[in-house]
Design an enzyme around this catalytic site. Structure first.
Site, mmCIF file in Angstrom:
data_model
loop_
_atom_site.group_PDB
_atom_site.id
_atom_site.type_symbol
_atom_site.label_atom_id
_atom_site.label_comp_id
_atom_site.label_asym_id
_atom_site.label_seq_id
_atom_site.Cartn_x
_atom_site.Cartn_y
_atom_site.Cartn_z
ATOM 1 N N GLU A 1 -8.017 10.387 -0.146
ATOM 2 C CA GLU A 1 -6.970 10.353 -1.080
ATOM 3 C C GLU A 1 -7.760 9.682 -2.279
ATOM 4 O O GLU A 1 -7.970 8.432 -2.547
ATOM 5 C CB GLU A 1 -5.955 9.191 -0.683
ATOM 6 C CG GLU A 1 -5.462 9.931 0.563
ATOM 7 C CD GLU A 1 -4.472 8.865 1.554
ATOM 8 O OE1 GLU A 1 -4.170 7.852 0.882
ATOM 9 O OE2 GLU A 1 -4.058 9.338 2.393
ATOM 10 N N HIS B 1 -3.403 4.613 -2.749
ATOM 11 C CA HIS B 1 -3.418 5.629 -1.738
ATOM 12 C C HIS B 1 -2.770 7.116 -2.478
ATOM 13 O O HIS B 1 -2.496 7.002 -3.595
ATOM 14 C CB HIS B 1 -2.497 5.660 -0.630
ATOM 15 C CG HIS B 1 -2.963 4.597 0.466
ATOM 16 N ND1 HIS B 1 -3.234 4.787 1.616
ATOM 17 C CD2 HIS B 1 -3.251 3.316 0.240
ATOM 18 C CE1 HIS B 1 -3.805 3.835 2.295
ATOM 19 N NE2 HIS B 1 -3.810 2.813 1.414
ATOM 20 N N GLU C 1 1.345 4.515 -3.298
ATOM 21 C CA GLU C 1 1.293 6.071 -3.292
ATOM 22 C C GLU C 1 1.240 6.610 -4.495
ATOM 23 O O GLU C 1 2.417 6.508 -4.886
ATOM 24 C CB GLU C 1 2.015 6.410 -2.139
ATOM 25 C CG GLU C 1 2.144 6.068 -0.845
ATOM 26 C CD GLU C 1 1.044 6.565 0.099
ATOM 27 O OE1 GLU C 1 0.245 7.364 -0.319
ATOM 28 O OE2 GLU C 1 0.737 5.909 1.186
#
Ligand SMILES: [Zn+2]
Length: 514
Positions: free
Chosen positions: A93, A197, A291
């Site tokens: 990631e 992430h 994220e």
């Protein structure tokens, strides 16, 4: 004044040299371990007054876990909150890794011309760890948007499942990387943190795990922390500042929508051994998981857009460290800092701790609260305070709350040549002050002390008595350490001997008259 062409070239060369070496170039491209290390070293060299480069550990492949601290606050300044930003715990990631490098560049190059950047650097210590899993990154593949190699570390362990867990036992062996984070957290007092992430677009907040025996059928219920209001606020700050995250759109048809672009971690999917819960529960540091890209390892040409999307959200998120309360815990008598991990906001079953200088911070939304302070050797304190709704200042400023702790004082009886200590010993390794009610001259117990007036006896541990003399008796300066046990048993022995002598005298007296 005319300048000849030779002089002009010389000046251009100097300017070019200064330009190249003052700001290391950072292109929108992925940096492998050596390029990343070189860039961070160049930054630390070029901006020594606002950066500090250090490593928190080393991986199996001997890659250092570099952290660049950004701040212009003097080391001596009290109350400066520490924030940390971590990326690339999952090696594949990768976008967060580059975004954090650009964030470093943005901070150091805008210190003089961006008011927010200037204020944040003056008032915050920002620790940036661009890659927590450099071993995994080295085998990851650009353009792999779903599962791919490099998520785990070189031992094929998912680092975000390897931390101690409060809810369920975690038998995963400790990794170099997780141990480095644990030590880092133990040696610093971080107030706020984010872990970057990829693979979705959402701000995820604690808790991310649930108690054992919880019904694990979908939809999962949220696992609510005592600071749920603060965590939701932190997630909303990020998602709403990001141009698209707050829409909550799923990245693909199989994904779910996230209302407002935020989610409770366990409500999305519960996991054991995550770094987010570990930060909060074990170290009182508020961390959320960001994220930031639908694709786990986006193509290089997507990096400029990803940086633009996350820049302002990161700045606003960092500034949240200044929302709430802060202060210093001190000894009421000596004014020395008191260190404790017994800090808590009443009604919130979550503890936090002071720094090594007695400073504390807690992010809170506007409202009235009570700070509870417990420290060994001190009377517990509860202090009411308010985090105001509206502030005049442009930037968030916390409520200052300095706390003075009165030491626990217990009475001890002092009789000419004995010290009678209370039967209950002080708490382990505590400093408890005993105030004598009478003067005393000398001590038994094998120590011969010059006659002096003792008015205070301080237990510095469970094992020793420290005698302090009064100012009048200063010339004697008697200061001896005695075992409490010894002092106690000697006292008993001395008393018993006196009774024995008296009994013997009565016995002899009776014999003489029979
Ligand atoms: Zn991840």
């Amino acid at each position: 004044m005319l300048v000849d062409s030779k002089q002009l070239w010389l000046w251009w060369s100097i300017l070019l040299f200064v330009g190249v070496y003052s700001t290391p170039i950072l292109n929108f491209e992925y940096h492998n371990y050596s390029a990343l290390s070189q860039y961070l070293h160049n930054m630390a060299t070029a901006y020594p007054n606002m950066t500090r480069l250090y490593s928190i550990g080393e991986t199996l492949r001997k890659h250092k876990l570099w952290v660049l601290e950004l701040s212009t606050a003097p080391k001596s300044s009290f109350g400066i909150p520490s924030v940390k930003l971590i990326a690339n715990i999952h090696g594949n990631e990768a976008a967060g890794r580059e975004i954090l490098l650009h964030l470093i560049q943005f901070f150091v190059t805008n210190y003089t011309n961006d008011e927010t950047v200037h204020w944040l650097l003056e008032n915050t210590r920002i620790h940036v760890l661009p890659s927590l899993n450099p071993d995994g990154f080295e085998i990851s593949v650009e353009g792999k948007c779903e599962i791919g190699p490099g998520r785990e570390n070189a031992r094929f362990v998912d680092l975000n499942r390897s931390f101690p867990d409060h809810f369920q036992s975690n038998t995963k062996p400790r990794q170099y990387e997780t141990q480095a984070i644990e030590d880092w957290l133990s040696n610093n007092t971080f107030v706020l943190s984010a872990s970057l992430h990829g693979g979705a677009l959402v701000a995820n907040y604690p808790y991310e795990n649930v108690m054992e025996n919880t019904d694990m059928r979908e939809p999962y219920p949220p696992s609510i922390s005592p600071d749920d209001d603060v965590f939701q606020h932190l997630a909303v700050v990020y998602a709403s500042t990001h141009p698209t995250m707050h829409f909550g759109y799923p990245c693909n048809r199989m994904d779910r929508e996230f209302q407002g672009g935020i989610t409770n971690g366990a409500a999305w999917y519960p996991l054991t051994g995550g770094m987010q819960d570990y930060n909060y529960i074990y170290h009182g540091c508020m961390e959320i998981t960001l994220e930031i890209s639908c694709c786990k390892y986006p193509l290089t040409h997507d990096l400029p857009t990803l940086w633009d999307d996350n820049r302002d959200a990161l700045l606003k998120y960092i500034s949240q460290a200044h929302q709430g309360v802060r202060g210093v815990i001190r000894d009421n008598n000596t004014h020395q800092p008191v260190l404790t991990s017994g800090l808590k906001i009443e009604g919130r079953d979550s503890y936090f701790r002071t720094s090594s200088r007695g400073e504390f911070w807690r992010i809170l939304l506007p409202g009235t609260y009570q700070l509870q302070v417990q420290a060994t050797g001190y009377e517990p304190q509860t202090i009411k305070f308010t985090v105001p709704q509206k502030r005049l200042e442009k930037h968030l400023t916390p409520t200052w709350l300095d706390v003075n702790m009165p030491p626990v004082v217990r009475k001890a009886t002092v009789v000419s040549d004995q010290v009678l200590l209370p039967t209950n010993p002080p708490d382990e390794a505590s400093t408890v002050h005993y105030t004598a009610t009478q003067k005393m001259v000398g001590l038994t117990n094998g120590h011969t002390l010059s006659p002096a007036l003792f008015t205070e006896i301080t237990l510095t541990s469970t094992d020793f008595v420290k005698l302090s003399n009064t100012p009048e008796a200063d010339s004697h300066k008697p200061e001896k350490l005695l075992s409490v046990e010894d002092a106690g048993s000697d006292g008993i022995m001395w008393t018993s001997m006196k009774y024995m002598v008296i009994l013997n005298m009565i016995f002899v007296f009776v014999l003489l008259f029979i």
